[in-house]
Design a protein around this motif. Structure first.
Motif, short mmCIF file in Angstrom:
data_model
loop_
_atom_site.label_atom_id
_atom_site.label_comp_id
_atom_site.label_asym_id
_atom_site.label_seq_id
_atom_site.Cartn_x
_atom_site.Cartn_y
_atom_site.Cartn_z
N ILE A 1 23.92 -12.43 -0.89
CA ILE A 1 22.71 -13.27 -0.95
C ILE A 1 21.58 -12.54 -0.23
N PHE A 2 20.33 -12.92 -0.56
CA PHE A 2 19.17 -12.48 0.23
C PHE A 2 18.64 -13.68 1.01
N VAL A 3 18.09 -13.40 2.18
CA VAL A 3 17.66 -14.52 3.03
C VAL A 3 16.25 -14.99 2.70
N ALA B 1 12.21 -4.86 6.77
CA ALA B 1 13.20 -5.44 5.88
C ALA B 1 13.40 -4.56 4.66
N GLY B 2 14.43 -4.85 3.89
CA GLY B 2 14.63 -4.15 2.63
C GLY B 2 16.01 -3.55 2.48
N ILE B 3 16.80 -3.50 3.60
CA ILE B 3 18.18 -3.06 3.45
C ILE B 3 19.08 -4.20 3.92
N ASN B 4 20.26 -4.27 3.35
CA ASN B 4 21.15 -5.41 3.56
C ASN B 4 21.38 -5.71 5.04
N GLY B 5 21.16 -6.98 5.39
CA GLY B 5 21.49 -7.44 6.74
C GLY B 5 20.45 -7.17 7.80
N ARG C 1 0.09 -14.35 -1.87
CA ARG C 1 -0.53 -13.07 -1.58
C ARG C 1 -0.56 -12.83 -0.08
N TRP C 2 -0.95 -11.58 0.27
CA TRP C 2 -0.87 -11.19 1.67
C TRP C 2 -1.68 -12.07 2.61
N ARG C 3 -2.89 -12.41 2.19
CA ARG C 3 -3.71 -13.19 3.12
C ARG C 3 -3.10 -14.55 3.41
N GLY D 1 16.97 -12.12 -6.87
CA GLY D 1 16.34 -10.80 -6.89
C GLY D 1 17.38 -9.76 -7.22
N LYS D 2 16.92 -8.53 -7.40
CA LYS D 2 17.85 -7.44 -7.70
C LYS D 2 17.97 -6.59 -6.45
N ASP D 3 19.20 -6.22 -6.12
CA ASP D 3 19.37 -5.35 -4.96
C ASP D 3 18.94 -3.94 -5.36
N LEU D 4 17.83 -3.49 -4.79
CA LEU D 4 17.24 -2.23 -5.23
C LEU D 4 18.01 -1.00 -4.74
N CYS D 5 18.97 -1.23 -3.83
CA CYS D 5 19.74 -0.09 -3.30
C CYS D 5 21.19 -0.11 -3.79
N ARG E 1 8.36 -1.02 -0.11
CA ARG E 1 8.39 0.21 0.68
C ARG E 1 9.81 0.53 1.14
N LEU E 2 10.79 -0.21 0.62
CA LEU E 2 12.16 0.03 1.09
C LEU E 2 12.64 1.40 0.63
N PRO E 3 13.68 1.97 1.28
CA PRO E 3 14.11 3.32 0.97
C PRO E 3 14.51 3.49 -0.49
N PRO F 1 21.18 -14.24 -5.39
CA PRO F 1 20.35 -15.39 -5.03
C PRO F 1 19.46 -15.08 -3.82
N GLU F 2 18.23 -15.52 -3.89
CA GLU F 2 17.22 -15.20 -2.86
C GLU F 2 16.86 -16.47 -2.08
N SER F 3 16.31 -16.32 -0.88
CA SER F 3 15.81 -17.45 -0.06
C SER F 3 16.90 -18.34 0.49
C1 UD1 Z 1 8.45 -6.78 2.49
C2 UD1 Z 1 7.87 -5.37 2.63
C3 UD1 Z 1 8.25 -4.50 1.44
C4 UD1 Z 1 9.76 -4.45 1.32
C5 UD1 Z 1 10.31 -5.88 1.20
C6 UD1 Z 1 11.83 -5.83 1.19
C7 UD1 Z 1 5.76 -4.68 3.59
C8 UD1 Z 1 4.29 -4.79 3.56
N1 UD1 Z 1 6.43 -5.44 2.73
O1 UD1 Z 1 7.79 -7.36 1.39
O2 UD1 Z 1 7.73 -3.20 1.62
O3 UD1 Z 1 10.12 -3.71 0.19
O4 UD1 Z 1 9.85 -6.69 2.31
O5 UD1 Z 1 12.41 -7.02 1.57
O6 UD1 Z 1 6.31 -3.92 4.37
N2 UD1 Z 1 15.69 -6.33 -1.26
C9 UD1 Z 1 16.74 -5.44 -1.45
N3 UD1 Z 1 17.68 -5.36 -0.48
C10 UD1 Z 1 17.62 -6.08 0.68
C11 UD1 Z 1 16.54 -6.98 0.86
C12 UD1 Z 1 15.59 -7.08 -0.14
O7 UD1 Z 1 16.82 -4.78 -2.45
O8 UD1 Z 1 18.51 -5.97 1.52
C13 UD1 Z 1 14.69 -6.47 -2.34
C14 UD1 Z 1 15.20 -7.43 -3.42
O9 UD1 Z 1 14.76 -6.97 -4.66
C15 UD1 Z 1 14.55 -8.74 -3.05
C16 UD1 Z 1 13.22 -8.26 -2.49
O10 UD1 Z 1 13.50 -7.04 -1.81
O11 UD1 Z 1 14.39 -9.59 -4.14
C17 UD1 Z 1 12.60 -9.24 -1.52
O12 UD1 Z 1 11.36 -8.77 -1.17
P1 UD1 Z 1 10.28 -9.76 -0.52
O13 UD1 Z 1 10.86 -10.40 0.70
O14 UD1 Z 1 9.73 -10.66 -1.55
O15 UD1 Z 1 9.18 -8.69 -0.09
P2 UD1 Z 1 8.01 -8.89 0.96
O16 UD1 Z 1 8.46 -9.72 2.10
O17 UD1 Z 1 6.77 -9.30 0.25
#
Ligand code: UD1
Ligand code: MG
Length: 401
Positions: free
Chosen positions: A244-246, A183-187, A116-118, A38-42, A299-301, A50-52
């Motif tokens: 890495i991403f988890v 989730a969405g920010i490192n660590g 998907r979500w469900r 994945g791409k680190d959006l921040c 929805r990450l920052p 690498p993801e997972s």
């Molecule tokens: C959940 C959240 C979503 C959030 C995402 C971030 C809900 C409903 N869903 O979605 O809003 O944006 O997690 O993990 O609240 N990423 C980063 N930096 C990090 C971690 C993740 O940039 O430290 C990004 C990367 O692009 C990465 C992706 O988030 O590839 C992973 O997202 P994913 O775990 O697939 O998202 P969800 O769990 O579906």
């Protein structure tokens, strides 16, 4: 007194820590070539991350515990007088590992297939089946003890039957998804799981020292210790700046491990006390999760590359476009100043996305990613302290225990 299974467990946990630390760098390239990145959006750069990688820590955790399976039963004779083999404890340990193993598989499937979500609600329900079935055969106590003040009305306890199984299934769905949406920010995913697992360990130790349900709490320690050490190794690579991403694999694996020890250790209510920030984040997210208010994919920052700081990310909607429920939610949030509210010239409304991370940014303004993770983990620690002050005095007050 030396407790041999515990000592072996600690040694295995140290082994799994070192193993995870060594394996992750070796697998990074392999994950990228399998398109698991994945791409680190921040960040400014758009490197492939690498993801997972949670699947590596999860598998090493499983291998460690598979080797541990015979240990508690080989040293049993010293502690119990009867020579009978403790079948029920044995099957509980095996079923717990089966549930966690199943969750890692389904979590990894989610990462690869982007479900998907469900489905995200269905997967943990499937993975809890092994422990629910074992609970049915072994224990099948669906009676809950009533708090003191309603005992005159209902009696000392109440058998809620099948509702208890639904409650346990929902607990697993909650624990897994609650970590995934904070989730969405490192660590942050790993960090919160580390704080929760340390809280559980402290609680288990206090209860064992108080001579309360020793076998349940010992069982919890056996699972949580290797979970903690493998997560610490993962943290080493996932902390800012993340190498890495988890992945969702890790969020599900962590949530399931917590649910399993809470259910089979018989402390699911206390477990939920350690999830206060996750519960707050879930409640705050409800309008977006149920699409009462538009919910973007992420929805990450929002990252500002000029200042290198993170600020709230936002969602835009037309006020009259929302249903009654949606309008009520945003009215309440706005009234209690829980969201940033901006009315635009074209009649649309801009608010922040409803996540705890954005709420912290709404209160404290733009913050650096590293500091933001620390703030949220600090909050998690403060909530654990609150949980302990609730647990002990309140349990006395409500239940006389
Ligand atoms: C959940 C959240 C979503 C959030 C995402 C971030 C809900 C409903 N869903 O979605 O809003 O944006 O997690 O993990 O609240 N990423 C980063 N930096 C990090 C971690 C993740 O940039 O430290 C990004 C990367 O692009 C990465 C992706 O988030 O590839 C992973 O997202 P994913 O775990 O697939 O998202 P969800 O769990 O579906
Ligand atoms: Mg995720």
């Amino acid at each position: 007194m030396l407790h041999i299974p515990l000592i072996v467990n600690i040694f295995i946990s140290i082994g799994t820590y070192l193993m995870t630390l060594r394996m992750i760098p070796r697998f990074k390239e392999m994950f990228i070539s399998a398109s698991l990145y994945g791409k680190d959006l921040c960040k400014k750069t758009s490197d492939k991350i690498p993801e997972s990688l949670g699947v590596i820590s999860g598998c090493i955790f499983l291998v460690g515990l598979f080797l541990f399976i015979p240990i508690p039963f080989s040293f049993k004779e010293q502690t119990t007088k009867s020579n009978e083999f403790p079948h029920s404890e044995f099957v509980e340990l095996v079923a717990a590992l089966l549930s966690i193993c199943c969750m890692i598989l389904l979590g990894f499937a989610d990462d690869v297939l982007n479900l998907r979500w469900r489905h995200k609600l269905l997967l943990p329900t499937i993975a809890t089946l092994p422990i629910l079935m074992v609970y049915y055969v072994n224990f099948n106590s669906t009676t809950i003890i009533m708090p003191k003040f309603i005992r005159p009305l209902i009696g000392h306890s109440l058998n809620i039957g099948v509702l208890y199984y639904i409650y346990m299934g929902m607990l697993a769905v909650f624990c897994t998804n609650a970590i995934n949406i904070l989730a969405g920010i490192n660590g942050l995913e790993v960090g919160q799981s580390i704080v929760i697992s340390i809280s559980i360990l402290i609680f288990n130790i206090i209860e064992i020292l108080n001579n309360n349900q020793i076998s349940g709490h010992l069982f919890s320690i056996y699972l949580i210790t290797p979970f903690l050490t493998t997560s610490l190794a993962l943290w080493n690579y996932n902390k800012y700046p993340a190498e890495i991403f988890v992945g969702d694999t890790f969020c599900y694996f962590a949530g399931m491990t917590f649910a399993v020890v809470g259910i089979l250790g018989h402390f699911s209510k206390t477990l939920l006390l350690f999830f206060i920030p996750q519960i707050a984040n879930f409640l705050y997210s409800v309008p977006q999760l149920f699409h009462l208010v538009p919910c973007p994919r992420h929805r990450l920052p929002k990252y500002n590359s000029e200042t290198d700081l993170l600020d709230i990310s936002s969602t835009i909607f037309v006020k009259n476009g929302l249903g009654v429920l949606g309008r009520t939610c945003v009215f309440l949030f706005r009234y209690f100043k829980l969201i940033k509210w901006q009315e635009n010239k074209d009649g649309t409304i801009t608010t922040n996305n409803f996540t705890l991370i954005n709420f912290v940014l709404h209160v404290f303004g733009p913050v650096h990613e590293k500091i933001l993770t620390r703030m949220l983990l600090g909050l998690q620690v403060v909530c654990t302290l609150i949980a302990f002050t609730i647990r002990y005095p309140m349990a006395k007050y409500f239940y006389d225990t």
